[in-house]
Design a protein around this motif. Structure first.
Motif, PDB file in Angstrom:
ATOM      1  N   MET A  72      15.379  22.783 -51.964  1.00 25.47           N
ATOM      2  CA  MET A  72      15.681  22.695 -50.210  1.00 25.47           C
ATOM      3  C   MET A  72      14.197  22.634 -49.555  1.00 25.47           C
ATOM      4  N   ASP A  73      14.167  22.050 -48.492  1.00 23.58           N
ATOM      5  CA  ASP A  73      13.042  21.925 -47.642  1.00 23.58           C
ATOM      6  C   ASP A  73      13.288  23.353 -46.717  1.00 23.58           C
TER       7      ASP A  73
ATOM      8  N   GLN B   8      16.604  23.358 -44.551  1.00 27.32           N
ATOM      9  CA  GLN B   8      17.882  23.564 -45.219  1.00 27.32           C
ATOM     10  C   GLN B   8      17.719  25.008 -45.742  1.00 27.32           C
TER      11      GLN B   8
ATOM     12  N   ALA C 205      20.754  27.960 -44.953  1.00 28.99           N
ATOM     13  CA  ALA C 205      21.662  28.422 -45.742  1.00 28.99           C
ATOM     14  C   ALA C 205      21.374  29.948 -45.758  1.00 28.99           C
TER      15      ALA C 205
END
Length: 449
Positions: A39-40, A43, A47
């Motif tokens: 994930m960047d 993201q 989350a």
């Protein structure tokens, strides 16, 4: 990358070992960590926000199709009556209609309860009637239609067509004899105008005839689609006088010799309504049972104008029932982990339905205002009947569509509204006949043949 794992480790530290052990049995923790590593920052932030959110699930707004708050324009007394009728229908009628609709039968046990509700003949003055407004009478029709168009039709025939014929065209003696008993549903009425061969062309060519004799009147002919007629105590029969070619009205009692009724079977709509095919064979009716103020088809039209407005309101109720059932379904039915009401295409259908319904509601509200002001014309009632029944067909179709396969199951109600809308669309004058009435008004030309 290290920061990402730090945040994830911090989250896991809030979970004790026992919880972690249970979690590892349900999900692949290694796969989760692998996904997180890809994930960047944006993201990962999203989350973490979802995982740590303490927001409670937002409850949807209540299901209510009165989007423009038309009920707020009612007086407190009229609003209380509307809610009383709604509560009665929810408690006494809604639980049983699907069973009776399926079996093509009528729930006779509801008749005393309907009498206690005291809304039959609501607009008439005297004879035990309330003398209320056409607006509230229309709202009552819509409330009945919202739960079941068949029961709404039963009441419409009794209260509007049968009682209305006697109220507008009968003698004082006839009114005193019949209206109080019909208001209390101790006597049931039917209305015999439509015929097997001519249908809506009744104004120009009734085939049922009447002839004056020394003993009264002799009637011959047939009537079709006559609601309530299989169990009614009286039927209002409209017949063409063979001597002057004018339309006359009669109160025909079920025990009259020469009067017989055959139940129409195999209907796909309004299955609770008991429609009959009436045959009149040298049926003798005494002069005392002739409606003295029914001597031309214009006299019949007075009754039809009032009841046609009621059918427009009934169509509004049918559409509202379908819309509210469909909306409630989409709020509960889930796909991909969330209610289907959250999807764009479903919301588009719901808004289209509500748009049409709101337009219908505002139209019939004004229609009843005109009626109460004594300004109602045939073309006003006909336009409302055309528009509302046409839009109802669209609304019930969309309601079935958003419910998918379940939309054709009786247990979800919309299938019944879908079928019943077809009958409402046709009775009290087809779209074509009512359109020609409006067309004659706006152009000055009569296109009737």
């Amino acid at each position: 990358m290290f920061d990402k794992f730090q945040k994830l480790i911090k989250l896991f530290k809030t979970v004790d070992l026992a919880q972690l052990e249970k979690l590892s049995q349900k999900v692949d923790l290694a796969a989760i960590i692998n996904s997180v590593s890809k994930m960047d920052e944006a993201q990962l932030h999203m989350a973490m926000k979802m995982l740590t959110s303490t927001k409670k699930k937002k409850d949807p707004p209540p299901v209510d199709a009165d989007f423009y708050d038309i009920s707020a324009k009612l007086s407190p007394e009229d609003r209380a009556l509307q809610l009383k009728v709604r509560a009665f229908l929810e408690a006494e009628i809604k639980p049983l209609v699907n069973k009776y609709w399926l079996h093509d039968d009528f729930p006779f046990e509801i008749i005393p309860k309907l009498a206690d509700l005291n809304v039959c003949g609501y607009v008439y003055e005297g004879y035990g009637c309330a003398g209320g407004s056409s607006l509230v009478d229309g709202i009552i029709a819509a409330e009945f239609g919202r739960i079941d168009p068949s029961i709404a039709t039963f009441l419409g025939v009794q209260s509007g067509l049968a009682m209305g014929s006697i109220y507008f065209c009968g003698s004082e003696e006839q009114k005193q004899e019949w209206l109080p008993q019909m208001q209390q549903l101790k006597k049931i009425g039917a209305f015999g105008l439509t015929e097997p061969e001519v249908g809506s062309a009744t104004a120009g060519g009734l085939t049922t005839t009447c002839k004056k004799t020394a003993d009264g009147w002799v009637l011959n002919g047939q009537k079709k689609w006559i609601g309530n007629s299989t169990f009614s105590d009286i039927t209002i029969i409209w017949a063409r006088d063979v001597d002057d070619n004018q339309v006359k009205g009669f109160i025909v009692r079920k025990e009259n010799p020469g009067f017989s009724v055959e139940k129409i079977k195999g209907k796909m709509a309004l299955r609770i309504v008991q429609n009959g095919l009436i045959t009149l064979t040298d049926c003798v009716v005494p002069e005392a049972d002739r409606l003295p103020h029914a001597n031309t088809f214009r006299d019949t039209a007075k009754v039809l104008q009032m009841t046609r407005a009621g059918v427009a309101w009934m169509a509004v109720g049918c559409a509202r029932g379908a819309y509210e059932n469909a909306l409630e379904y989409t709020l509960k039915r889930e796909q991909f982990g969330k209610p289907i009401a959250s999807f764009q295409l479903i919301q588009n259908h719901l808004v289209e339905m509500l748009s049409n319904l709101t337009a219908m509601q505002t139209l019939v509200y004004r229609l009843s205002e005109l009626q109460d002001e004594g300004k109602l014309k045939d073309e006003h009632a006909s336009l409302a009947k055309v528009f509302c029944t046409l839009r109802t067909r669209d609304i019930v179709s969309r309601a079935r569509e958003v419910m998918g396969g379940n939309g054709i199951l009786l247990e979800y109600n919309v299938a019944r509204f879908l079928a019943d809308a077809e009958a409402i669309y046709s009775y009290e004058g087809t779209k074509e006949i009512n359109s020609l009435i409006v067309g004659r008004s706006i152009t000055g030309f009569s296109a009737f043949v």
